[in-house]
Scaffold this motif. Structure first.
Motif, PDB file in Angstrom:
ATOM      1  N   ILE A   1       0.865  -1.185   0.000  1.00  0.00           N
ATOM      2  CA  ILE A   1       0.000   0.000   0.000  1.00  0.00           C
ATOM      3  C   ILE A   1       0.901   1.236   0.000  1.00  0.00           C
ATOM      4  O   ILE A   1       1.802   1.353   0.839  1.00  0.00           O
ATOM      5  CB  ILE A   1      -0.929  -0.008   1.233  1.00  0.00           C
ATOM      6  CG1 ILE A   1      -1.810  -1.254   1.217  1.00  0.00           C
ATOM      7  CG2 ILE A   1      -1.775   1.257   1.280  1.00  0.00           C
ATOM      8  CD1 ILE A   1      -2.549  -1.509   2.508  1.00  0.00           C
ATOM      9  N   PRO A   2       0.696   2.170  -0.938  1.00  0.00           N
ATOM     10  CA  PRO A   2       1.638   3.283  -1.100  1.00  0.00           C
ATOM     11  C   PRO A   2       1.491   4.399  -0.062  1.00  0.00           C
ATOM     12  O   PRO A   2       1.146   5.535  -0.371  1.00  0.00           O
ATOM     13  CB  PRO A   2       1.345   3.778  -2.517  1.00  0.00           C
ATOM     14  CG  PRO A   2      -0.081   3.433  -2.751  1.00  0.00           C
ATOM     15  CD  PRO A   2      -0.315   2.158  -1.993  1.00  0.00           C
ATOM     16  N   THR A   3       1.750   4.067   1.187  1.00  0.00           N
ATOM     17  CA  THR A   3       1.747   5.050   2.265  1.00  0.00           C
ATOM     18  C   THR A   3       3.153   5.601   2.466  1.00  0.00           C
ATOM     19  O   THR A   3       4.139   5.016   1.987  1.00  0.00           O
ATOM     20  CB  THR A   3       1.285   4.398   3.581  1.00  0.00           C
ATOM     21  OG1 THR A   3       2.216   3.362   3.923  1.00  0.00           O
ATOM     22  CG2 THR A   3      -0.116   3.819   3.457  1.00  0.00           C
ATOM     23  N   LEU A   4       3.263   6.693   3.176  1.00  0.00           N
ATOM     24  CA  LEU A   4       4.590   7.228   3.501  1.00  0.00           C
ATOM     25  C   LEU A   4       5.407   6.202   4.285  1.00  0.00           C
ATOM     26  O   LEU A   4       6.612   6.046   4.067  1.00  0.00           O
ATOM     27  CB  LEU A   4       4.466   8.530   4.295  1.00  0.00           C
ATOM     28  CG  LEU A   4       3.900   9.728   3.538  1.00  0.00           C
ATOM     29  CD1 LEU A   4       3.679  10.893   4.494  1.00  0.00           C
ATOM     30  CD2 LEU A   4       4.814  10.139   2.398  1.00  0.00           C
ATOM     31  N   GLU A   5       4.738   5.492   5.199  1.00  0.00           N
ATOM     32  CA  GLU A   5       5.429   4.489   6.007  1.00  0.00           C
ATOM     33  C   GLU A   5       6.012   3.378   5.119  1.00  0.00           C
ATOM     34  O   GLU A   5       7.172   2.990   5.277  1.00  0.00           O
ATOM     35  CB  GLU A   5       4.463   3.865   7.029  1.00  0.00           C
ATOM     36  CG  GLU A   5       3.941   4.833   8.070  1.00  0.00           C
ATOM     37  CD  GLU A   5       2.666   5.572   7.672  1.00  0.00           C
ATOM     38  OE1 GLU A   5       2.021   6.128   8.571  1.00  0.00           O
ATOM     39  OE2 GLU A   5       2.321   5.610   6.465  1.00  0.00           O
ATOM     40  N   ASN A   6       5.194   2.892   4.183  1.00  0.00           N
ATOM     41  CA  ASN A   6       5.670   1.822   3.302  1.00  0.00           C
ATOM     42  C   ASN A   6       6.738   2.307   2.328  1.00  0.00           C
ATOM     43  O   ASN A   6       7.627   1.540   1.956  1.00  0.00           O
ATOM     44  CB  ASN A   6       4.506   1.170   2.563  1.00  0.00           C
ATOM     45  CG  ASN A   6       3.731   0.214   3.448  1.00  0.00           C
ATOM     46  OD1 ASN A   6       4.236  -0.255   4.468  1.00  0.00           O
ATOM     47  ND2 ASN A   6       2.500  -0.069   3.074  1.00  0.00           N
ATOM     48  N   LEU A   7       6.667   3.574   1.926  1.00  0.00           N
ATOM     49  CA  LEU A   7       7.735   4.122   1.079  1.00  0.00           C
ATOM     50  C   LEU A   7       9.062   4.137   1.831  1.00  0.00           C
ATOM     51  O   LEU A   7      10.098   3.769   1.280  1.00  0.00           O
ATOM     52  CB  LEU A   7       7.374   5.526   0.597  1.00  0.00           C
ATOM     53  CG  LEU A   7       6.436   5.578  -0.595  1.00  0.00           C
ATOM     54  CD1 LEU A   7       5.876   6.985  -0.773  1.00  0.00           C
ATOM     55  CD2 LEU A   7       7.154   5.122  -1.855  1.00  0.00           C
ATOM     56  N   CYS A   8       9.044   4.551   3.096  1.00  0.00           N
ATOM     57  CA  CYS A   8      10.276   4.539   3.900  1.00  0.00           C
ATOM     58  C   CYS A   8      10.846   3.128   3.988  1.00  0.00           C
ATOM     59  O   CYS A   8      12.043   2.918   3.781  1.00  0.00           O
ATOM     60  CB  CYS A   8      10.003   5.066   5.307  1.00  0.00           C
ATOM     61  SG  CYS A   8       9.833   6.845   5.444  1.00  0.00           S
ATOM     62  N   LEU A   9       9.994   2.176   4.306  1.00  0.00           N
ATOM     63  CA  LEU A   9      10.443   0.796   4.454  1.00  0.00           C
ATOM     64  C   LEU A   9      10.954   0.240   3.127  1.00  0.00           C
ATOM     65  O   LEU A   9      11.986  -0.435   3.078  1.00  0.00           O
ATOM     66  CB  LEU A   9       9.313  -0.072   5.011  1.00  0.00           C
ATOM     67  CG  LEU A   9       9.679  -1.487   5.415  1.00  0.00           C
ATOM     68  CD1 LEU A   9      10.787  -1.498   6.459  1.00  0.00           C
ATOM     69  CD2 LEU A   9       8.445  -2.216   5.943  1.00  0.00           C
ATOM     70  N   PHE A  10      10.255   0.535   2.036  1.00  0.00           N
ATOM     71  CA  PHE A  10      10.676   0.082   0.713  1.00  0.00           C
ATOM     72  C   PHE A  10      12.060   0.630   0.356  1.00  0.00           C
ATOM     73  O   PHE A  10      12.918  -0.100  -0.136  1.00  0.00           O
ATOM     74  CB  PHE A  10       9.644   0.520  -0.338  1.00  0.00           C
ATOM     75  CG  PHE A  10       9.996   0.132  -1.736  1.00  0.00           C
ATOM     76  CD1 PHE A  10       9.769  -1.152  -2.197  1.00  0.00           C
ATOM     77  CD2 PHE A  10      10.557   1.052  -2.613  1.00  0.00           C
ATOM     78  CE1 PHE A  10      10.089  -1.523  -3.492  1.00  0.00           C
ATOM     79  CE2 PHE A  10      10.883   0.699  -3.902  1.00  0.00           C
ATOM     80  CZ  PHE A  10      10.654  -0.591  -4.349  1.00  0.00           C
ATOM     81  N   ILE A  11      12.266   1.906   0.619  1.00  0.00           N
ATOM     82  CA  ILE A  11      13.577   2.512   0.337  1.00  0.00           C
ATOM     83  C   ILE A  11      14.659   1.835   1.166  1.00  0.00           C
ATOM     84  O   ILE A  11      15.714   1.475   0.645  1.00  0.00           O
ATOM     85  CB  ILE A  11      13.525   4.038   0.578  1.00  0.00           C
ATOM     86  CG1 ILE A  11      12.658   4.699  -0.503  1.00  0.00           C
ATOM     87  CG2 ILE A  11      14.932   4.637   0.607  1.00  0.00           C
ATOM     88  CD1 ILE A  11      12.302   6.145  -0.222  1.00  0.00           C
ATOM     89  N   LEU A  12      14.406   1.641   2.449  1.00  0.00           N
ATOM     90  CA  LEU A  12      15.376   0.973   3.318  1.00  0.00           C
ATOM     91  C   LEU A  12      15.725  -0.416   2.793  1.00  0.00           C
ATOM     92  O   LEU A  12      16.896  -0.785   2.736  1.00  0.00           O
ATOM     93  CB  LEU A  12      14.830   0.870   4.740  1.00  0.00           C
ATOM     94  CG  LEU A  12      15.689   0.076   5.732  1.00  0.00           C
ATOM     95  CD1 LEU A  12      16.996   0.797   6.015  1.00  0.00           C
ATOM     96  CD2 LEU A  12      14.925  -0.180   7.022  1.00  0.00           C
ATOM     97  N   GLU A  13      14.712  -1.171   2.400  1.00  0.00           N
ATOM     98  CA  GLU A  13      14.929  -2.554   1.987  1.00  0.00           C
ATOM     99  C   GLU A  13      15.452  -2.690   0.559  1.00  0.00           C
ATOM    100  O   GLU A  13      16.012  -3.726   0.213  1.00  0.00           O
ATOM    101  CB  GLU A  13      13.629  -3.344   2.138  1.00  0.00           C
ATOM    102  CG  GLU A  13      13.226  -3.507   3.592  1.00  0.00           C
ATOM    103  CD  GLU A  13      11.896  -4.216   3.775  1.00  0.00           C
ATOM    104  OE1 GLU A  13      11.108  -4.316   2.807  1.00  0.00           O
ATOM    105  OE2 GLU A  13      11.642  -4.666   4.909  1.00  0.00           O
ATOM    106  N   THR A  14      15.293  -1.653  -0.256  1.00  0.00           N
ATOM    107  CA  THR A  14      15.637  -1.750  -1.675  1.00  0.00           C
ATOM    108  C   THR A  14      16.963  -1.090  -2.030  1.00  0.00           C
ATOM    109  O   THR A  14      17.664  -1.569  -2.921  1.00  0.00           O
ATOM    110  CB  THR A  14      14.505  -1.137  -2.526  1.00  0.00           C
ATOM    111  OG1 THR A  14      13.271  -1.753  -2.162  1.00  0.00           O
ATOM    112  CG2 THR A  14      14.749  -1.348  -4.001  1.00  0.00           C
ATOM    113  N   VAL A  15      17.308  -0.002  -1.359  1.00  0.00           N
ATOM    114  CA  VAL A  15      18.525   0.718  -1.734  1.00  0.00           C
ATOM    115  C   VAL A  15      19.744  -0.177  -1.511  1.00  0.00           C
ATOM    116  O   VAL A  15      19.847  -0.867  -0.497  1.00  0.00           O
ATOM    117  CB  VAL A  15      18.635   2.062  -0.966  1.00  0.00           C
ATOM    118  CG1 VAL A  15      18.955   1.857   0.510  1.00  0.00           C
ATOM    119  CG2 VAL A  15      19.656   2.969  -1.634  1.00  0.00           C
ATOM    120  N   GLU A  16      20.629  -0.186  -2.465  1.00  0.00           N
ATOM    121  CA  GLU A  16      21.805  -1.066  -2.413  1.00  0.00           C
ATOM    122  C   GLU A  16      22.961  -0.375  -1.694  1.00  0.00           C
ATOM    123  O   GLU A  16      23.942   0.043  -2.304  1.00  0.00           O
ATOM    124  CB  GLU A  16      22.177  -1.504  -3.826  1.00  0.00           C
ATOM    125  CG  GLU A  16      21.103  -2.371  -4.461  1.00  0.00           C
ATOM    126  CD  GLU A  16      21.409  -2.779  -5.881  1.00  0.00           C
ATOM    127  OE1 GLU A  16      22.502  -2.454  -6.403  1.00  0.00           O
ATOM    128  OE2 GLU A  16      20.552  -3.434  -6.495  1.00  0.00           O
TER     129      GLU A  16
END
Length: 126
Positions: A81-96
């Motif tokens: 779900i594209p919430t601010l919270e999920n964007l933060c988590l996605f960035i943390l988990e995806t950035v190399e």
């Protein structure tokens, strides 16, 4: 001594959101300009004098940004779900980048005045 380094970036994206408030405008596809910041923390390497080469951070962000910029966030694999919270988590988990150096991820929408800060070490322990 520990040092913090931060790198900011932005992306433009659209999304929908199912919610109890502001339902009509949230359910329609709409877009925002998002700002984000990744902060790393650590002790500088004695050879280089750097915690982490900011050039490497910019390369990792550019790759991550390609998955978000000018996309429909509802369709980004792994985001949820594209919430601010999920964007933060996605960035943390995806950035190399080395996960142990990432202190925080922040995402905000200047136009709306809202934002979210994820403390990475708390997320790892959650």
């Amino acid at each position: 001594m520990k040092f913090q380094l931060s790198q900011r970036f932005y992306f433009d994206a659209a999304h929908t959101l199912q919610r109890a408030l502001e339902t009509e405008s949230s359910r329609r596809i709409h877009g925002h300009t998002y700002s984000a910041e990744i902060t790393v923390i650590g002790t500088p390497d004695p050879q280089t004098g750097m915690v982490l080469d900011l050039g490497l951070v910019r390369i990792a962000i550019a790759k991550l940004r390609e998955t978000l910029d000018h996309h429909l966030l509802d369709e980004v694999p792994g985001l949820g779900i594209p919430t601010l919270e999920n964007l933060c988590l996605f960035i943390l988990e995806t950035v190399e980048l080395p996960r142990d150096l990432i202190q925080s991820v922040r995402v905000w929408r200047e136009g709306q005045g809202d934002g979210c800060l994820l403390l990475a070490h708390d997320a790892a322990g959650a």
